[in-house]
Design an enzyme around this catalytic site. Structure first.
Site, short mmCIF file in Angstrom:
data_model
loop_
_atom_site.label_atom_id
_atom_site.label_comp_id
_atom_site.label_asym_id
_atom_site.label_seq_id
_atom_site.Cartn_x
_atom_site.Cartn_y
_atom_site.Cartn_z
N GLU A 128 21.80 60.54 1.95
CA GLU A 128 20.67 61.48 1.90
C GLU A 128 20.65 62.33 0.63
OE1 GLU A 128 22.47 60.74 4.47
OE2 GLU A 128 21.11 60.29 6.13
N GLU A 133 24.48 57.98 11.63
CA GLU A 133 24.38 59.13 12.54
C GLU A 133 24.18 58.66 13.98
OE1 GLU A 133 21.34 61.12 10.04
OE2 GLU A 133 22.70 62.83 10.07
#
Ligand code: NAI
Length: 697
Positions: A125, A105
């Site tokens: 995640e 990210e």
């Protein structure tokens, strides 16, 4: 150090440095933000490179900060990514080795990205019950295309950088760098120094030819695959927003979903399991610095069901194994079974023919103890009979070189007594594998009273090498897993006496999420195994009440799938469990004999009686020091007994229900005249935790 700042000519290099994988903890985030400020303030700097020290670009969030306020402290990851995007000078990510989660990210927030081949790229995640929470669901589809991005986000699986870089139209990587990464990044940074406006992934468009059809299809697929977990379906919602909403609106949705998932029991369970796995490898009085003994060659005694599977683990890890038996036929049978196992893997395309040959070449056999003396470790998997174990361990004591580790795979016998058959009890340990031993993840490592710390450390390390989840257990009858399952089986028997059929019990437990109910499990493992154990155990404890239905079943010769009849009927060549009128009649007759009027029992009662019987016994195990920590018990049940992962294990489940509620329910069960009231006496530890308002965790 958390991140360093260096100047290379006109380019500033910020190097993430937070071993082992440059997790983006608070100190690291702060150092990156300060580096950006410094670079912008310095007129001689024209561009910034962000890279990672050591073996990773970044593995993502710092797991040490999980759930602590530090994880959210400013600059949090969202603010840091924003600061990168707004940097007045180009920021180039130089990515190598590992780029996952928050690390990816962060890279997506940079203006440019260079990558080395072989880098593992992932947004994992979902494996912790979450969705990416720092823009991953909005930026990755813009950079990589909707379908590839959604596949990565929903699976959490890593993809190699060269594959992603080769995808047509991708904008994730500006360059795949074959040679040295940093010099290439420095040169690239200077080339783009004057580019304005700077490119931002957020300004790209995520699009799909048929978004409605595609997302509906994705939703259906995900629902079927992940029925107990909410996060995968939420990944689809978030990625859909990248196509249908403005970037900032998509970010709001991502945040809402992330926060809501954080509080779900499934997310709690997955995070619990993640930390439990790491905790299990720690032993309080055996520090990580304990030296280990080198293990380069193994011997396995007994080439039966377990011996063969155990040997395969080591062959798979590239370690030579010599197998010893009493008769050539037994060796031949054992080797043939191993071959058959590998051949079926080759047929399914799971193993290459080359690897199969390499593994078989590591296997040798012998009938003579004198041929195994040079092995660094020997694992005994002969009949479960103390006299046989005695003769084997006396032989091992005679032939094994000094310092060799002598392990027993016994499932019920006293490892301390076995150790005393040798002159070197410090070298003796239990390695309790689960069947099929080459498949099941769990390895209970049984620490004897005399087991030396370095023997324990060595076996724990070896267990990791063969990809097992190792949990330390003290010596007791059944160790952690089977001692608990005995209470579970007793309750299952009482449920039959009181009115249930085997199928009703199994269905209730399977609906709760267990891979298999107790009776189907008995049929698979062989009901005779428990029968022999009960004969021995209940002779020692004549006052212990249990249902005789399981004994009656065995007296009928119904041992399970292997005799095509157990709690259920089976058809030749099939594994479908068909309810058996014969067994149901046997249970009805038994109830009559006991004078019990059957009643209707709810699924909830079935599940709670079975699961709380595990919890209460585990509390005893913790108190006795047989299990080191409640989360170890959870690992045993998640990896060895098919306990549903989305519930985090029996102890995590009990914590979720609340221990007060667990004990209240146990009191209700104790008042049932047909149950064993003593059974439901809360273990002192459980009672104490309730009194103090605490939980197992
Ligand atoms: P098995 O009966 O399939 O194999 C035992 C093998 O040991 C036979 O091939 C036999 O010929 C050989 N053997 C017996 N005495 C011997 C001796 N003195 N020297 C050399 N070889 C000898 O039994 P299984 O199921 O493999 O069990 C082995 C051990 O593993 C037992 O202690 C059992 O309790 C334990 N265990 C079994 C599990 C299972 O699910 N079957 C699970 C976990 C542990």
């Amino acid at each position: 150090m958390s991140a360093s700042y260096e100047v290379h000519g006109p380019v500033a290099v910020i190097t993430l440095n937070n071993p082992p994988v440059n997790g983006l903890g608070h100190a690291t985030r702060l150092a990156v933000a300060q580096g950006l400020d410094q670079a912008q303030a310095d007129a001689s700097i024209v561009a910034v490179v962000i890279t990672g020290a050591g073996k990773a670009f970044s593995g993502g969030a710092d797991i040490k900060e999980f759930g602590s306020p530090k994880a959210l402290a400013e600059p949090n990851l969202l603010s840091l990514i924003s600061a990168i995007e707004q940097c007045s000078k180009p920021v180039v990510a130089a990515i190598h080795s590992v780029c996952m989660g928050g690390g990816l990210e962060l890279a997506l927030g940079c203006h440019y990205r260079l990558v080395s081949p072989g880098t593992q790229v992932a947004l994992p995640e979902v494996k912790l019950g979450l969705i990416p929470g720092a823009g991953g669901t909005q930026r990755l589809p813009r950079a990589l295309g909707v379908e590839t991005a959604l596949n990565m986000i929903v699976s959490g699986e890593p993809v190699k950088s060269e594959l992603l870089a080769a995808a047509p139209g991708q904008k994730l990587f500006d360059k795949l760098v074959d040679g040295e990464l940093l010099p290439a990044a420095l040169a690239f940074a200077q080339d783009v120094a004057a580019v304005r406006p700077l490119p931002l992934v957020r300004n790209l468009k995520a699009s799909h030819d048929n978004p409605d059809g595609y997302f509906q299809f994705a939703r259906n697929t995900v629902k079927a695959m992940a029925k107990h977990f909410p996060a995968p379906a939420k990944c689809v919602d978030a990625v859909e927003a990248s196509v249908k909403r403005k970037f900032d609106d998509g970010m709001v949705l991502e945040r809402e979903i992330f926060t809501a998932l954080m509080f779900t029991p499934e997310c709690k369970a997955l995070r619990h399991a993640f930390f439990a796995e790491r905790a299990a490898s720690k032993i309080s009085d055996v520090p990580d610095s304990t030296p280990v003994r080198p293990i380069a060659k193994l011997a396995v005694i007994g080439a039966g069901t377990m011996g063969g599977g155990i040997a395969m683990n080591f062959l798979n890890a590239g370690l030579p194994v010599v197998m010893l038996e009493m008769k050539q036929e037994a060796l031949d049978r054992g080797v043939a079974t191993i071959r058959k196992n590998y051949e079926s893997q080759v047929k399914k395309g799971k193993l290459s023919a080359d690897k199969y040959e390499q593994r078989m070449a590591l296997l040798s056999t012998t009938l003579s103890y004198d041929a195994i003396g040079d092995a660094d470790m020997v694992i005994e998997a002969v009949f479960e009979d103390m006299a046989v174990k005695k003769s084997v361990f006396q032989e091992l004591d005679r032939v094994m070189k000094p310092g060799a580790i002598l392990a027993s795979n016994t499932s019920t016998l006293d490892v301390n007594a076995i150790a005393q058959f040798t002159q070197r009890p410090q070298d003796v340990i239990g390695t309790h594998f689960f069947s099929p031993a080459n498949v099941m993840k769990l390895l209970e490592v049984v620490r004897g009273a005399a087991t030396a710390p370095d023997v324990l450390a060595t076996v724990m390390q070896l267990g990791k090498k063969i990809r097992k989840t190792c949990v330390v257990s003290g010596v007791c009858d059944g160790f952690i897993g089977n001692r608990m399952i005995e209470q579970y089986s007793r309750q299952a028997g009482f449920l039959l006496e009181e009115g249930c059929t085997p199928a009703q019990v199994d269905k209730a437990v399977e609906k709760f999420g267990f891979a298999m109910g107790p009776f189907r499990m008995g049929d698979l493992a062989g009901n005779d195994v428990g029968w022999y154990i009960r004969k021995r155990r209940y002779q020692e404890k004549p006052n212990l009440r249990y249902s005789k239905t399981a004994d009656l079943l065995c007296e009928m010769g119904r041992f399970g799938q292997k005799t095509q009849a157990g709690w259920y009927d089976y058809q030749t060549g099939k594994r479908d469990a068909i309810p058996s009128p014969v067994v149901e009649q046997m249970i009805v007759d038994y109830r009559k004999e006991m004078g019990i009027a059957p009643r209707k029992i709810s699924d909830e009662e079935i599940v709670h009686r079975l699961v709380y019987s595990l919890v209460n016994e585990a509390a005893h195990l913790l108190e006795e020091g047989i299990a080191q920590r409640a989360s170890d018990v959870d690992m045993v049940y998640l990896t060895g007994y098919g306990f549903p992962l989305f519930r985090g294990g029996p102890m995590c489940y009990a914590d979720t229900v609340g221990l007060y509620n667990v004990v209240q329910t146990m009191k209700r069960f104790a008042a049932n005249p047909h149950d064993d009231a003593n059974f439901w006496q809360p273990a002192p530890l459980l009672a104490k935790l309730v009194a103090e308002g605490k939980s197992f965790s």
